[in-house]
Design a protein around this motif. Sequence first.
Motif, short mmCIF file in Angstrom:
data_model
loop_
_atom_site.label_atom_id
_atom_site.label_comp_id
_atom_site.label_asym_id
_atom_site.label_seq_id
_atom_site.Cartn_x
_atom_site.Cartn_y
_atom_site.Cartn_z
N LEU A 107 0.80 -0.98 0.19
CA LEU A 107 -0.27 0.40 -0.27
C LEU A 107 0.62 1.54 0.05
N ASP A 108 0.29 2.09 -1.28
CA ASP A 108 1.71 3.30 -1.13
C ASP A 108 0.94 4.27 -0.15
N GLY A 109 1.23 5.44 0.30
CA GLY A 109 1.07 6.66 1.38
C GLY A 109 0.02 7.22 0.47
N GLU A 110 0.16 7.33 -0.72
CA GLU A 110 -1.06 8.52 -1.72
C GLU A 110 -2.53 7.57 -1.11
N THR A 111 -2.27 6.72 -1.69
CA THR A 111 -3.38 5.71 -1.59
C THR A 111 -4.33 5.59 -0.19
N TRP A 112 -3.53 5.51 1.44
CA TRP A 112 -3.44 5.49 2.61
C TRP A 112 -3.94 6.76 2.95
N ARG A 113 -4.09 7.82 2.38
CA ARG A 113 -3.99 9.03 2.87
C ARG A 113 -5.72 9.29 1.70
N HIS A 114 -5.47 9.17 1.26
CA HIS A 114 -7.05 9.18 -0.12
C HIS A 114 -8.51 8.53 1.00
N ILE A 115 -8.02 7.70 1.26
CA ILE A 115 -8.92 6.64 2.29
C ILE A 115 -9.41 7.56 3.28
N LEU A 116 -8.49 7.75 3.78
CA LEU A 116 -8.51 8.27 5.33
C LEU A 116 -9.01 9.54 5.68
N GLU A 117 -9.02 10.61 4.12
CA GLU A 117 -8.83 11.61 3.77
C GLU A 117 -10.95 12.03 3.77
N VAL A 118 -11.32 10.55 2.29
CA VAL A 118 -12.89 11.02 2.50
C VAL A 118 -13.34 10.36 3.90
N ASN A 119 -13.00 9.55 4.03
CA ASN A 119 -14.27 8.40 5.04
C ASN A 119 -14.33 8.86 6.58
N VAL A 120 -12.78 8.89 6.80
CA VAL A 120 -13.23 10.62 7.90
C VAL A 120 -12.92 11.38 7.92
N THR A 121 -12.17 12.12 7.51
CA THR A 121 -11.35 13.37 7.36
C THR A 121 -13.12 14.27 6.90
N GLY A 122 -14.16 13.67 5.95
CA GLY A 122 -14.27 14.46 5.19
C GLY A 122 -15.76 14.20 6.10
N SER A 123 -16.18 13.30 6.69
CA SER A 123 -17.10 13.14 7.67
C SER A 123 -17.30 13.97 8.85
N PHE A 124 -16.02 14.08 8.74
CA PHE A 124 -15.50 14.98 10.24
C PHE A 124 -16.43 16.47 10.38
N TYR A 125 -15.33 16.65 9.11
CA TYR A 125 -15.72 18.06 8.92
C TYR A 125 -17.53 18.23 8.98
N CYS A 126 -18.18 17.17 8.31
CA CYS A 126 -19.96 17.66 8.45
C CYS A 126 -20.52 17.29 9.29
N ALA A 127 -20.06 16.07 9.91
CA ALA A 127 -20.57 16.56 12.03
C ALA A 127 -19.61 17.70 12.26
N ARG A 128 -18.67 18.10 11.99
CA ARG A 128 -18.42 19.42 12.73
C ARG A 128 -19.87 20.54 12.39
N GLU A 129 -19.65 20.17 11.42
CA GLU A 129 -20.50 21.95 11.13
C GLU A 129 -21.75 21.63 11.75
N PHE A 130 -22.88 20.28 11.47
CA PHE A 130 -24.13 19.88 11.42
C PHE A 130 -24.27 20.25 13.07
N GLY A 131 -23.09 19.58 14.28
CA GLY A 131 -22.87 19.84 15.11
C GLY A 131 -22.50 21.27 15.84
N GLN A 132 -21.69 21.85 15.18
CA GLN A 132 -21.73 23.69 15.40
C GLN A 132 -23.92 24.52 15.20
N ARG A 133 -24.27 23.93 13.92
CA ARG A 133 -26.03 24.35 13.71
C ARG A 133 -26.87 24.16 14.90
N VAL A 134 -26.95 22.78 14.81
CA VAL A 134 -27.68 22.55 16.60
C VAL A 134 -26.97 23.16 17.48
N HIS A 135 -25.96 23.06 18.09
CA HIS A 135 -25.48 24.46 18.97
C HIS A 135 -26.40 24.96 18.56
#
Length: 255
Positions: A107-135
Amino acid sequence: MVLDEFSLSDRVAVVTGGSRGIGEEIAVAMAEAGADVAPVARSEDALEATAERIEDAGGTAHPRPLDVTDEAAVTAMFEEVEDSLGDVDVLVNNAGVNPFFGNARDLDGETWRHILEVNVTGSFYCAREFGQRVHEREGTGSLINLASVGGVVALPYQAPYTASKHAMVGLTKSLAVEWAPAIRVNALAPGYVKTDFTKGVRENEEIRADLLDTIPLDRFAEPDEVAASAVYLASDAAGYVTGEVHVADGGIAAQ
Ligand SMILES: NC(=O)c1ccc[n+]([C@@H]2O[C@H](COP(=O)([O-])OP(=O)(O)OC[C@H]3O[C@@H](n4cnc5c(N)ncnc54)[C@H](OP(=O)(O)O)[C@@H]3O)[C@@H](O)[C@H]2O)c1
């Protein structure tokens, strides 16, 4: 009436990865349950097709192009959807990728980073925005993170994907505790579902047979079976459920 508890009437839902597969079915099922829905993903034409199905199901649709890894675009998307449909009550973090099947040694580093970036970091960005707005509006909400049976047990030859889905389970549990009682946060962990995502493995006779051997229900899931679980988790029927990993995997993780 117990079925009224499953209603999503007067709710607004954002479904990431709503252009096809599981996300498309969740978006349509939520509209069938009464919600107005914003399906968001990168493919505009496919989003329009999902939007038509949402409207046919009786919901108002607001399809919106979005790359979940673009932090500023996530904020702009929420602003636009709230202007159009009203306050967002439900966020489904469903966008995900799995481009690697092989030994982690290769596994190369670029593919590792891409998978983590979409699946985890992207989800975190959306969750954070949602959490701030509800709060900020002192409201309530339901957040559903698509994990996977690979968020609960090992999926051989899918190390970065398995790591990303275990991270989604950890994110779910942390946010469930931090954001209670305002926002219920749950993970939805499907097994193998009949979408483009699993086409390659389902169409390889040898791999298909090996996979079916691991599934007690002896079949792959239909996307609408996963969507039914998402409607439940979003609804008042799951009003006392938070921090849960809801596994819908045909029995794989039970073994
Ligand atoms: N299928 C399964 O067996 C299975 C099992 C367990 C868990 N899951 C999880 O369920 C979720 C959906 O899977 P699926 O089977 O429906 O996959 P899919 O058919 O490949 O759909 C993936 C969705 O994610 C979107 N997406 C990918 N990258 C994106 C990005 N950077 N920004 C925004 N959207 C993006 C895609 O839309 P665009 O390409 O238009 O952007 C598409 O709508 C994933 O999180 C997956 O890990 C699937």
